[in-house]
Design an enzyme around this catalytic site. Structure first.
Site, PDB file in Angstrom:
ATOM      1  N   CYS A   2      14.610  13.993  -2.664  1.00  0.00           N
ATOM      2  CA  CYS A   2      14.737  14.425  -4.057  1.00  0.00           C
ATOM      3  C   CYS A   2      13.523  14.025  -4.884  1.00  0.00           C
ATOM      4  CB  CYS A   2      16.007  13.855  -4.675  1.00  0.00           C
ATOM      5  SG  CYS A   2      16.013  12.068  -4.731  1.00  0.00           S
ATOM      6  N   ASP A  31      12.950  11.141  -6.232  1.00  0.00           N
ATOM      7  CA  ASP A  31      13.256  10.161  -7.283  1.00  0.00           C
ATOM      8  C   ASP A  31      12.695   8.783  -6.925  1.00  0.00           C
ATOM      9  OD1 ASP A  31      14.512  12.212  -8.462  1.00  0.00           O
ATOM     10  OD2 ASP A  31      16.545  11.488  -8.179  1.00  0.00           O
ATOM     11  N   CYS A  75      17.523  11.313 -11.183  1.00  0.00           N
ATOM     12  CA  CYS A  75      18.691  12.029 -11.679  1.00  0.00           C
ATOM     13  C   CYS A  75      19.610  11.100 -12.493  1.00  0.00           C
ATOM     14  CB  CYS A  75      19.465  12.608 -10.502  1.00  0.00           C
ATOM     15  SG  CYS A  75      20.273  11.326  -9.551  1.00  0.00           S
ATOM     16  N   CYS A  89      21.787   8.007  -4.375  1.00  0.00           N
ATOM     17  CA  CYS A  89      21.196   7.518  -5.627  1.00  0.00           C
ATOM     18  C   CYS A  89      21.541   6.035  -5.819  1.00  0.00           C
ATOM     19  CB  CYS A  89      21.695   8.329  -6.813  1.00  0.00           C
ATOM     20  SG  CYS A  89      21.757  10.098  -6.505  1.00  0.00           S
TER      21      CYS A  89
HETATM   22 FE1  FES Z   1      17.953  11.580  -5.595  1.00  0.00          FE
HETATM   23 FE2  FES Z   1      19.712  11.096  -7.400  1.00  0.00          FE
HETATM   24  S1  FES Z   1      19.280  13.025  -6.549  1.00  0.00           S
HETATM   25  S2  FES Z   1      18.265   9.724  -6.651  1.00  0.00           S
END
Ligand code: FES
Length: 122
Positions: A33, A35, A58, A102
Site C-alpha cells: 500500500c 504506507d 490510511c 495497518c
Molecule cells: Fe496499508 Fe493501511 S492500507 S497501512
C-alpha cells in the site's frame, strides 16, 4: 467500514507529531500500500515516558498509531515488546480484515524503536 473508536482515533489522533531528541526511533513501511509509519519513544528508567508518531497512510494506520501510543505510554520496554498488532486492533474494537496489516505496522514500528534504543545503550 470503520467503527466509531477507529474513526475517533483517526480524526483526533493522540500523540501525533515528531519528537525532539527521542531515545529511539522505529520506521516501517508496507510495500503493497506504500504506507509509512514512524514511532518515536523517550525512555527513562526502562519505561516509555513519552511516545509519538508520524504516519503517512490510511485511516486505519493512523488510528492504529494513535491507539498504540495510548497503550504503551508508561509501560516498561519488556511489556511494550509484548504488544502485538492484535492487541492494537482489539483495543480499537476491531479492524476490517483487509486493514489488519495497518495495525501490524504500529506494533512493528514500536518494536523497532525499542530495538533502536537498546542498540544505542548497550
Ligand atoms: Fe496499508 Fe493501511 S492500507 S497501512
Amino acid at each position: 467500514m470503520y467503527n466509531e473508536k477507529v474513526i475517533d482515533h483517526f480524526q483526533n489522533p493522540r500523540n501525533a507529531g515528531e519528537m525532539f531528541d527521542p531515545s529511539g526511533v522505529g520506521e516501517v513501511g508496507n510495500m503493497k500500500c506504500g504506507d509509512i509509519m514512524k514511532i518515536f519513544i523517550k525512555v527513562e528508567n526502562d519505561r516509555i515516558e513519552d511516545i509519538s508518531f508520524l504516519t503517512f497512510g490510511c485511516g486505519a494506520a493512523i488510528a492504529s498509531s494513535s491507539m498504540l501510543t495510548e497503550l504503551v505510554k508508561g509501560k516498561t520496554l519488556d511489556e511494550a515488546m509484548k504488544i502485538t498488532n492484535m492487541d492494537v486492533a482489539n483495543h480499537l474494537g476491531g479492524l476490517p480484515e483487509a486493514k489488519l496489516h495497518c495495525s501490524n505496522l504500529a506494533a512493528d514500528a514500536l518494536h523497532k524503536a525499542i530495538e533502536d534504543y537498546r542498540s544505542k545503550v548497550q
